[in-house]
Design a protein around this motif. Structure first.
Motif, PDB file in Angstrom:
ATOM      1  N   ILE A 255       0.834  -1.207   0.000  1.00 52.28           N
ATOM      2  CA  ILE A 255       0.000   0.000   0.000  1.00 52.28           C
ATOM      3  C   ILE A 255       0.864   1.251   0.000  1.00 52.28           C
ATOM      4  O   ILE A 255       0.611   2.205  -0.738  1.00 52.28           O
ATOM      5  N   PHE A 256       1.904   1.243   0.805  1.00 58.66           N
ATOM      6  CA  PHE A 256       2.700   2.450   1.024  1.00 58.66           C
ATOM      7  C   PHE A 256       3.927   2.566   0.122  1.00 58.66           C
ATOM      8  O   PHE A 256       4.428   3.663  -0.077  1.00 58.66           O
ATOM      9  N   GLN A 257       4.407   1.428  -0.412  1.00 60.04           N
ATOM     10  CA  GLN A 257       5.569   1.488  -1.301  1.00 60.04           C
ATOM     11  C   GLN A 257       5.128   1.723  -2.739  1.00 60.04           C
ATOM     12  O   GLN A 257       4.039   1.333  -3.148  1.00 60.04           O
ATOM     13  N   SER A 258       6.002   2.322  -3.516  1.00 64.55           N
ATOM     14  CA  SER A 258       5.734   2.543  -4.930  1.00 64.55           C
ATOM     15  C   SER A 258       5.556   1.217  -5.656  1.00 64.55           C
ATOM     16  O   SER A 258       6.234   0.227  -5.373  1.00 64.55           O
ATOM     17  N   SER A 259       4.651   1.199  -6.640  1.00 58.84           N
ATOM     18  CA  SER A 259       4.501   0.009  -7.483  1.00 58.84           C
ATOM     19  C   SER A 259       5.600  -0.041  -8.538  1.00 58.84           C
ATOM     20  O   SER A 259       5.693  -1.015  -9.288  1.00 58.84           O
ATOM     21  N   SER A 260       6.426   1.000  -8.602  1.00 59.06           N
ATOM     22  CA  SER A 260       7.585   1.032  -9.507  1.00 59.06           C
ATOM     23  C   SER A 260       8.843   1.308  -8.686  1.00 59.06           C
ATOM     24  O   SER A 260       9.444   2.372  -8.778  1.00 59.06           O
ATOM     25  N   PRO A 261       9.250   0.351  -7.855  1.00 60.38           N
ATOM     26  CA  PRO A 261      10.388   0.584  -6.968  1.00 60.38           C
ATOM     27  C   PRO A 261      11.690   0.741  -7.736  1.00 60.38           C
ATOM     28  O   PRO A 261      11.886   0.130  -8.786  1.00 60.38           O
ATOM     29  N   SER A 262      12.570   1.573  -7.197  1.00 58.91           N
ATOM     30  CA  SER A 262      13.841   1.860  -7.847  1.00 58.91           C
ATOM     31  C   SER A 262      14.818   0.701  -7.676  1.00 58.91           C
ATOM     32  O   SER A 262      15.167   0.317  -6.557  1.00 58.91           O
ATOM     33  N   TYR A 263      15.274   0.146  -8.818  1.00 59.74           N
ATOM     34  CA  TYR A 263      16.279  -0.903  -8.759  1.00 59.74           C
ATOM     35  C   TYR A 263      17.631  -0.353  -8.319  1.00 59.74           C
ATOM     36  O   TYR A 263      18.460  -1.093  -7.772  1.00 59.74           O
ATOM     37  N   LEU A 264      17.857   0.911  -8.546  1.00 57.14           N
ATOM     38  CA  LEU A 264      19.092   1.526  -8.047  1.00 57.14           C
ATOM     39  C   LEU A 264      19.119   1.492  -6.522  1.00 57.14           C
ATOM     40  O   LEU A 264      20.135   1.137  -5.907  1.00 57.14           O
ATOM     41  N   ILE A 265      18.006   1.865  -5.889  1.00 62.30           N
ATOM     42  CA  ILE A 265      17.940   1.853  -4.430  1.00 62.30           C
ATOM     43  C   ILE A 265      18.041   0.427  -3.905  1.00 62.30           C
ATOM     44  O   ILE A 265      18.788   0.138  -2.965  1.00 62.30           O
ATOM     45  N   MET A 266      17.288  -0.499  -4.531  1.00 65.44           N
ATOM     46  CA  MET A 266      17.317  -1.885  -4.055  1.00 65.44           C
ATOM     47  C   MET A 266      18.702  -2.509  -4.203  1.00 65.44           C
ATOM     48  O   MET A 266      19.175  -3.223  -3.315  1.00 65.44           O
ATOM     49  N   ALA A 267      19.364  -2.235  -5.330  1.00 67.66           N
ATOM     50  CA  ALA A 267      20.715  -2.769  -5.521  1.00 67.66           C
ATOM     51  C   ALA A 267      21.668  -2.188  -4.482  1.00 67.66           C
ATOM     52  O   ALA A 267      22.560  -2.896  -3.975  1.00 67.66           O
ATOM     53  N   SER A 268      21.482  -0.919  -4.140  1.00 63.86           N
ATOM     54  CA  SER A 268      22.367  -0.312  -3.132  1.00 63.86           C
ATOM     55  C   SER A 268      22.134  -0.924  -1.759  1.00 63.86           C
ATOM     56  O   SER A 268      23.067  -1.024  -0.949  1.00 63.86           O
ATOM     57  N   LEU A 269      20.910  -1.360  -1.473  1.00 63.12           N
ATOM     58  CA  LEU A 269      20.638  -2.054  -0.220  1.00 63.12           C
ATOM     59  C   LEU A 269      21.367  -3.393  -0.175  1.00 63.12           C
ATOM     60  O   LEU A 269      21.976  -3.762   0.840  1.00 63.12           O
ATOM     61  N   ASP A 270      21.292  -4.113  -1.272  1.00 66.37           N
ATOM     62  CA  ASP A 270      21.994  -5.390  -1.373  1.00 66.37           C
ATOM     63  C   ASP A 270      23.498  -5.180  -1.215  1.00 66.37           C
ATOM     64  O   ASP A 270      24.174  -5.896  -0.460  1.00 66.37           O
ATOM     65  N   GLY A 271      24.025  -4.175  -1.895  1.00 73.50           N
ATOM     66  CA  GLY A 271      25.453  -3.887  -1.816  1.00 73.50           C
ATOM     67  C   GLY A 271      25.880  -3.391  -0.447  1.00 73.50           C
ATOM     68  O   GLY A 271      26.970  -3.730   0.035  1.00 73.50           O
ATOM     69  N   ALA A 272      25.038  -2.583   0.196  1.00 73.67           N
ATOM     70  CA  ALA A 272      25.379  -2.044   1.518  1.00 73.67           C
ATOM     71  C   ALA A 272      25.480  -3.161   2.548  1.00 73.67           C
ATOM     72  O   ALA A 272      26.383  -3.170   3.393  1.00 73.67           O
ATOM     73  N   ARG A 273      24.551  -4.113   2.477  1.00 71.42           N
ATOM     74  CA  ARG A 273      24.616  -5.249   3.402  1.00 71.42           C
ATOM     75  C   ARG A 273      25.891  -6.061   3.159  1.00 71.42           C
ATOM     76  O   ARG A 273      26.599  -6.445   4.103  1.00 71.42           O
ATOM     77  N   ALA A 274      26.212  -6.299   1.888  1.00 70.85           N
ATOM     78  CA  ALA A 274      27.444  -7.037   1.569  1.00 70.85           C
ATOM     79  C   ALA A 274      28.673  -6.287   2.063  1.00 70.85           C
ATOM     80  O   ALA A 274      29.620  -6.891   2.589  1.00 70.85           O
ATOM     81  N   TYR A 275      28.660  -4.966   1.914  1.00 68.01           N
ATOM     82  CA  TYR A 275      29.778  -4.146   2.403  1.00 68.01           C
ATOM     83  C   TYR A 275      29.919  -4.280   3.918  1.00 68.01           C
ATOM     84  O   TYR A 275      31.027  -4.430   4.441  1.00 68.01           O
TER      85      TYR A 275
END
Length: 478
Positions: A255-275
């Motif tokens: 409901i609250f998240q965009s139906s077109s989520p940014s892959y740039l943001i999601m990839a940075s989350l994945d990368g930040a956790r790996a970092y």
């Protein structure tokens, strides 16, 4: 075992290597065209700004690399499930309250919560009971709820559904919430925590312990604040005991998240956790050694004082708070630093906050020279200490709920005339975005005095070009 793989990042890199032809959104077509003024700066990243294509998964129903990335994050943080957020901690705060509480539920709320928590309360139509935090005597900053305050609230409202906590505060400090969480769970409350500034706590015991580890049910973290993720990238962690609520939370997020989520943001989350998983003990020791050097050098500047927090607090060493020791207010101090190219995170009336990162701080000497030059013309002076804490009942509620407020008209009055009236709007100094007055609250003289002091010191109030023009109150019937 450390997991430095980043499945979503790798899926995107594989996609880009195939040199795909775009007949899909977004409109820049893999960066084939873009506004000229931005193209050279953005062109590499634009290739990764894609949509839900085959092999790239769907945030709202993940089965591939997004699910794998979220699972790795959950494993690292010790969560039963972790969601990626592309709308900051705000969207997580909205979703957790909306998913787990029902209209009319009584919820205990830390009074110095971020405005998004109060928006969540309004949207979920729950009944907030406010718990006034304790305040640090030196700075006047709120540092957390005392156990006695929660126990008083439980006696008065034994049927409460949830406890909404903020930990740590914006300055990275707080009371240890372990016992608070334990007592709340003993009484059957959901413990929902805005831990926006704690995405790095899991890395090392040199940082405070995350409330998720201490037993909180849902914890929201702004990954972009302290880890190397893009702005608006955040995590929502669900404790393993709430696995049966994951579906509800996912529906709430849809409901609250965009139906077109940014892959740039999601990839940075994945990368930040790996970092974060690459940071071993020696790296952390080196990083914190740099922080301590920075503090020592700051202490040589006569016009400021470096705050030393009591050992009884939970303190994030990456947050460095200084206090003005000259004629400037904290806001003016921040402006002076900005003028020499040094940009702190925020200021209040007396303080400035520096947020350091998870990397070795290099070239400290030229930074100190800039700060020293910015203050060289100002004289050292003893600042009069004024208490900026909020006084009043430890446990309180609104005079009018958000639904009741809708039945009344509102009118704008001067600050002087507002005393004793019921507020029809929130008054929010920003940053940090913590309301000093809430809609439906009775406006007290001491609060108006604090607003005037903040305005005089240079604070910015959201939605007000000048707070002295007045505020909106409820127009009650005679």
């Amino acid at each position: 075992m450390k997991q430095t793989l980043a499945p979503l990042v790798q899926a995107l890199q594989t996609h880009v290597k195939e040199r795909p032809i775009s007949f899909h959104v977004p409109g820049h077509k893999n960066g084939s065209f873009f506004p000229e003024m931005l193209y050279n700066d953005f062109k590499q990243a634009l290739q990764y700004d894609v949509t839900e294509l085959e092999g790239l998964d769907d945030l709202h129903s993940p089965e591939g690399p997004i699910l794998e990335a979220q699972t790795l994050a959950a494993s690292f943080y010790g969560a039963g499930h972790t969601f990626f957020l592309v709308g900051g901690s705000t969207v997580g705060n909205l979703a957790m309250v909306f998913a787990l509480c029902r209209p009319g539920d009584i919820v205990f709320v830390q009074r110095n919560a971020h405005k998004s928590i109060f928006h969540a309360i309004k949207l979920a139509r729950v009944t907030p009971i406010f718990l006034t935090p304790e305040y640090d005597k030196e700075t006047g900053h709120p540092i957390g709820i005392a156990l006695e305050t929660l126990q008083e609230a439980l006696r008065s409202y034994p049927n409460a559904k949830a406890l909404l906590l903020t930990f740590p505060n914006y300055y990275g400090v707080g009371l240890n919430p372990k016992q608070l969480i334990s007592v709340a769970k003993e009484h059957g409350l959901y413990v929902l925590v805005d831990e926006a500034h704690g995405a790095h706590f899991q890395i090392s015991n040199s940082f405070p312990t995350s409330t998720l580890t201490l037993g909180a049910d849902v914890v929201v973290q702004s990954t972009h604040k302290m880890l190397p993720a893009l702005t608006m990238g955040s995590f929502l962690h669900v404790h393993s005991r709430l696995r049966n609520k994951v579906k509800q939370l996912q529906e709430s997020l849809s409901i609250f998240q965009s139906s077109s989520p940014s892959y740039l943001i999601m990839a940075s989350l994945d990368g930040a956790r790996a970092y974060a998983e690459t940071l071993d003990k020696q790296r952390i020791i080196s990083i914190l050694a740099g922080v301590n050097t920075f503090k020592r050098e700051l202490a040589t500047i006569k016009q400021i004082e470096v705050i030393k927090w009591p050992q009884s607090y939970q303190c994030d060493p990456l947050k460095v708070t200084i206090k003005t020791a000259c004629e400037l207010t904290g806001y003016q101090l921040q402006h002076a630093f900005n003028q020499v190219g040094v940009y702190p995170e925020l200021a209040d009336r007396d303080h400035v906050l520096f947020v350091l990162g998870l990397e070795e701080l290099m070239n400290i000497e030229p930074i100190i020279k800039k700060l020293t030059s910015a203050l060289s013309s100002y004289s050292v002076m003893i600042k009069q200490k004024n208490d900026m804490s909020f006084q009043g009942d430890k446990v309180s509620k609104l005079v009018l709920s958000s639904e009741e407020l809708q039945r009344y008209s509102r009118t704008k009055v001067s600050l002087h005339q507002a005393v004793g009236q019921i507020a029809a709007e929130a008054i929010i100094p920003y940053p940090p975005g913590i309301p000093i007055i809430l809609p439906g609250e009775r406006i007290k003289q001491e609060i108006i005095k604090k607003i005037q002091e903040l305005e005089q010191a240079g604070a910015y109030f959201q939605g007000h070009s000048s707070i002295n023009e007045g505020i909106f109150i409820v127009e009650l019937e005679d």
